[in-house]
Design a protein around this motif. Structure first.
Motif, short mmCIF file in Angstrom:
data_model
loop_
_atom_site.label_atom_id
_atom_site.label_comp_id
_atom_site.label_asym_id
_atom_site.label_seq_id
_atom_site.Cartn_x
_atom_site.Cartn_y
_atom_site.Cartn_z
N LEU A 157 0.83 -1.21 0.00
CA LEU A 157 0.00 0.00 0.00
C LEU A 157 0.86 1.26 0.00
N SER A 158 1.96 1.24 0.75
CA SER A 158 2.86 2.39 0.78
C SER A 158 3.48 2.63 -0.59
N ASP A 159 3.89 1.55 -1.28
CA ASP A 159 4.46 1.70 -2.62
C ASP A 159 3.44 2.27 -3.60
N GLU A 160 2.20 1.80 -3.52
CA GLU A 160 1.16 2.30 -4.41
C GLU A 160 0.89 3.79 -4.16
N CYS A 161 0.88 4.19 -2.90
CA CYS A 161 0.67 5.60 -2.58
C CYS A 161 1.82 6.46 -3.11
N THR A 162 3.05 5.96 -3.00
CA THR A 162 4.20 6.70 -3.51
C THR A 162 4.12 6.86 -5.03
N GLN A 163 3.76 5.79 -5.72
CA GLN A 163 3.63 5.86 -7.18
C GLN A 163 2.52 6.83 -7.59
N GLU A 164 1.42 6.80 -6.88
CA GLU A 164 0.32 7.71 -7.19
C GLU A 164 0.72 9.16 -6.95
#
Length: 221
Positions: A157-164
């Protein structure tokens, strides 16, 4: 009459099913109350009786707490993880041994001969420790498994938030804004031909000569 008879039969079946559920629920509730009351009595004996009855009560109390705590942890995890179902089957087998051992310890509490109690208690305590340790291993493994899954999910979830967030920061600007940032629209450099190459010396001299000649002379030629 036949439809009426079928309807009555269905009603009787429903009443019987509801009655069975009520009885089962009442039995479970009564058993839970009885278990809690017995646990309270065991705690009282364990803390107030320093002799053999107190030691036996401590063994029984720890055994019960380990099995009950493990069951609660596994049942809570089984709703989210199907693999925990196998652990529940192992726990049922442990609980069978625990129930038998608890009955033996209860009988030892009523043993009037102290030498008999002293001879049997170490053996029963060792079996209780074995069951308790096995139950704790199951409980701790399930807890570690849930913790690991939670960490992995949080990392994804943290990686997805960073990419977004990176995608939101990289917006496309209009071409005019780019030109303004670069100092205006691009113009060809002075002296460079529109073909994109530098003129030769003969071309420059010919161009200058045409400029200097009067227009009439140029037309006459």
């Amino acid at each position: 009459m036949e439809p009426l008879g079928i309807l009555m039969l269905l009603v009787l079946c429903m009443v019987a099913a509801i009655g069975t559920l009520v009885v089962v629920g009442a039995v479970k509730a009564a058993r839970a109350v009885s278990t809690k009351a017995e646990n309270v009595a065991l705690k009282a004996r364990a803390y107030t009786n320093p002799g053999a009855p107190g030691r036996i009560a401590s063994v029984r109390l720890r055994l019960r707490a380990a099995l009950e705590g493990t069951r609660q942890a596994l049942e809570a995890a089984a709703s989210q993880d199907a693999q925990v179902g196998e652990s529940l089957q192992l726990l049922k087998r442990l609980e069978t041994h625990g129930t038998e051992l608890d009955a033996q310890l209860r009988g030892l509490e009523r043993e009037p001969e102290p030498t008999r109690v002293d001879a049997k208690l170490p053996e029963l305590r060792a079996r209780a420790e074995q069951i308790t340790h096995a139950a704790e291993e199951l409980r701790w493994a399930v807890q570690d498994r849930q913790h690991r899954f939670s960490e992995d999910e949080l990392s994804r979830l943290s990686d997805e938030c960073t990419q977004e967030a990176d995608a939101l920061r990289h917006w496309s600007r209009p071409a005019q804004a780019d030109e303004a940032a670069a100092g205006g629209p691009h113009r060809p450099e002075p002296g460079r031909l529109t073909t994109g190459r530098w003129p030769t010396a003969d071309e420059v001299l010919g161009f200058v000569d045409r400029i200097r000649r009067p227009s009439g002379e140029t037309n006459a030629r």
